[in-house]
Design an enzyme around this catalytic site. Sequence first.
Site, PDB file in Angstrom:
ATOM      1  N   TRP A  30       1.938   5.376  -1.865  1.00  0.00           N
ATOM      2  CA  TRP A  30       1.888   6.268  -2.963  1.00  0.00           C
ATOM      3  C   TRP A  30       3.071   6.049  -3.977  1.00  0.00           C
ATOM      4  O   TRP A  30       4.148   6.788  -4.255  1.00  0.00           O
ATOM      5  CB  TRP A  30       1.922   7.654  -2.669  1.00  0.00           C
ATOM      6  CG  TRP A  30       0.758   8.325  -2.398  1.00  0.00           C
ATOM      7  CD1 TRP A  30       0.137   7.951  -1.065  1.00  0.00           C
ATOM      8  CD2 TRP A  30      -0.086   9.310  -2.968  1.00  0.00           C
ATOM      9  NE1 TRP A  30      -1.269   8.618  -1.011  1.00  0.00           N
ATOM     10  CE2 TRP A  30      -1.275   9.516  -2.080  1.00  0.00           C
ATOM     11  CE3 TRP A  30       0.062   9.878  -4.086  1.00  0.00           C
ATOM     12  CZ2 TRP A  30      -2.102  10.302  -2.438  1.00  0.00           C
ATOM     13  CZ3 TRP A  30      -1.025  10.822  -4.550  1.00  0.00           C
ATOM     14  CH2 TRP A  30      -2.125  10.977  -3.750  1.00  0.00           C
ATOM     15  N   TYR A  58       0.970  -1.241   0.112  1.00  0.00           N
ATOM     16  CA  TYR A  58       0.020  -0.074   0.045  1.00  0.00           C
ATOM     17  C   TYR A  58       0.824   1.440  -0.090  1.00  0.00           C
ATOM     18  O   TYR A  58       1.954   1.319   0.758  1.00  0.00           O
ATOM     19  CB  TYR A  58      -1.038   0.089   1.294  1.00  0.00           C
ATOM     20  CG  TYR A  58      -1.498   1.393   1.315  1.00  0.00           C
ATOM     21  CD1 TYR A  58      -2.675   1.756   0.813  1.00  0.00           C
ATOM     22  CD2 TYR A  58      -0.880   2.430   2.205  1.00  0.00           C
ATOM     23  CE1 TYR A  58      -3.183   3.019   0.766  1.00  0.00           C
ATOM     24  CE2 TYR A  58      -1.334   3.640   2.317  1.00  0.00           C
ATOM     25  CZ  TYR A  58      -2.757   3.808   1.568  1.00  0.00           C
ATOM     26  OH  TYR A  58      -3.238   5.173   1.750  1.00  0.00           O
TER      27      TYR A  58
END
Length: 815
Positions: free
Chosen positions: A145, A143
């Site tokens: 960016w 998980y």
Amino acid sequence: MKKISRRKFLQATAATAALASAAAQSPSGAILERSNRISANHWGAFYVNVRGGRMVGVTPYVKDAYPTPMLEAMADRVYAQNRIQYPMVRASYLRDGPGADPTLRGAEPFVRVSWREAFDLVAKELNRVKKEFGPASIFAGSYGWYDAGQINNPPVLLQRMLRLHGGFVGGSGDYSTAAGQVIMPHVVGTLEVYEQQTAWPVILDSTQLIVLWGADPLLNCQIGWAPADHYAYGAIEELKKRRGRIEVVSIDPRVTDTARYLDARWIAPRPGTDTALMLGIAHALYSEKRHDQAFLDKYTVGFARFAEYLTGKSDGTPKTPEWAANISGVEASVIRNLARQMAAKRTMLMGGWAIQRQHHGEQAHWMLVTLAAMLGQIGLPGGGFGLSYHYDSGGNLTANAPGLPGITSGAASGGAAWLSKDANAIPVARVADMLLNPGQPFDFNGKRQTYPDIKLVYWAGGNPFVHHQDRNRLIQAWQKPQTVIVQDPFWTPTAKFADIVLPASTTFERDDIAQVGSYSRVRIVAMKKAVEPLYESRSDFEIFAELSRRLGFGPKFTEGRDTLGWVRFVYGEARKQAAQLKLPMPDFDTFWNGTGVVEFPIPGESRSFVRYGDFRKDPILNALGTPSGKIEIYSKTIEGFKYDDCPPHPTWLEPAERLGSEKARQYPLHLSSPHPKYRLHSQLNNTWIRRWYEVHEREPVWINPVDAEARGIRNGDVVRLFNERGQTLAGAVVTDRVRRGVVVMAEGAWYDPAEPGKVGALCKHGDVNVLTIDRGTSKLAQGNIAHTALVQLEKFGGELPEVTAFDPPKSAERG
């Protein structure tokens, strides 16, 4: 011999290391060979400047009028000193195999291996764990960016591979909006936190009062999940010109960049008391009959039940402005006057996600919608509420454009918490709970589930040893799996806690494609490889394709396409959509070999978009996705869950920690951890750009002058923040931009323990999540509560330890 300062020494050695790295990677082309290739990432679209085979910087895309200054650090991402150069394996793991002393993770040296050996190790371990324990013992973490792009998407590629391998446990929701994206479907029938907002031109023409409730668009709209288009900056610049007609109020414990730029009126509640403050406003509206009962009757359900609570009929405690003042620290007269102003003007409540990243965070967003419903302006031009004006330029203009697909995982796991129906998905912020409590039950959004027994963690993209709460608890949890695999371009704190490390290339070393603007979709941009991959790094697609081949399903994973073949395919799919919309798009070769950009038109109706406008016009024809089709101020569904920490209507619930509580006697400062100004969470922290904000090479912490004076702290001092969960150093910034009793320290600084791998070690650099609580918002959403934390702070008196967060780990020879 003249003694040089430590800082100058570090700068000199860093420069020497950079030169050595440059020499090792010296280009074969002549220095006069130049190129400027189009590309993009979360910070926007730009041209990559290459000289003699080396990336030297980027130039913003010509139509980006407000490019972020963070673009200056892009080249340093490629040449960062902590690039993972080769496949590496933790020394004892290479010697002893799976389960080798997990307490040494984070402290032990790594041994270089060949790609062939690394692939064999990973494939063998995936097969072993699946055979011995089943697919539900493999966790696809990943998980975070990771860099933008439709093909080299590490979590999606990992899930694609593991799906073909037989299955895995994934995560649902996200750290940013977990409480909001679970509660909002019960209230308004959609995720809401990621929905398009009433268009900025409508706001500028119709709104009279903007309330920024924990929202800072100027800071956060620098980046986007898709490459950012930065539309919000022009809108906010125009808003400033209209300040005589549009008033702005900022409700936040700190003076945000947006509030300062707009000269907004500042209301500074105690952190974690937003729901109580809103209830005080609601009571003033109701008791003075300034609420819109006709709107409530037509468009909502359950207000009468809520009103019993608001007035104290149901619990004996009226939620008066005086009651709210006692909890929030905001004067009752201020609360009452704000209520009157909201009712008298066309008001837009721009809520930030920060208010739901708190204990019982579901209640803040639910109450914000209830407050907007009481004002009766939802669906009117310039009125109502919005939950993503601070995200990716929410409220910008949506183009008439096709969607750009990407490579898919094909797995049910992952995605939005509300949409996930897979029993093999846990709320993402509960990963430490999962590792520490295998076989134990937990509640989530009306379901009773059981934590799996995870034997193998594979993380590709993301950095949990920075973004997850309660670092020391995570270290303990991380010792439970038999094997941890991390795939990343950099030696992040997470990579240092791995057993097997695979070097991935950066965005600039591979081909990809992206669509600019999560809401605007205004252009499709080629992400052309600018330089050859450094060292032995490989693209995420290439790594997973080779692993899939070794696992026996390579053709199914690739579907016969290489990276550029996939780029060509997804562009072709978008082109088919464009043809149906009668939009011109060049063929792929013309696009790829030409400008690498396709622009899409903005239709006039985008300028007049009003969120919930259709619902207001006809609530039957345009019913919401709730059981009643209306806004649910009282939810019978949630009532049926019978949760003791999430009642069926917005409610003030005492948080685990807050100012004014008994615990504040021991830890008298509330810690707020907003997004950083010059990073994307932890991304860019390993580049030179950190010199813009660091204090003595530490993450800065804001402290009010009164609190600083009481502790003998001056601006620029190094301080120690601590509580029972951990301790970290930081650099003091004494400022009146933060209320008394609150300290502000951005999330995302890399974890740097003085004693690597040891639980409780001092973080030398400033990882705020050493101090935060790892606990769910409630049984409903199980989101993170990073903004609920009390700390103490003192001046650091010892010898200042050297920051080593960005140094690669030690290497060892094969034993």
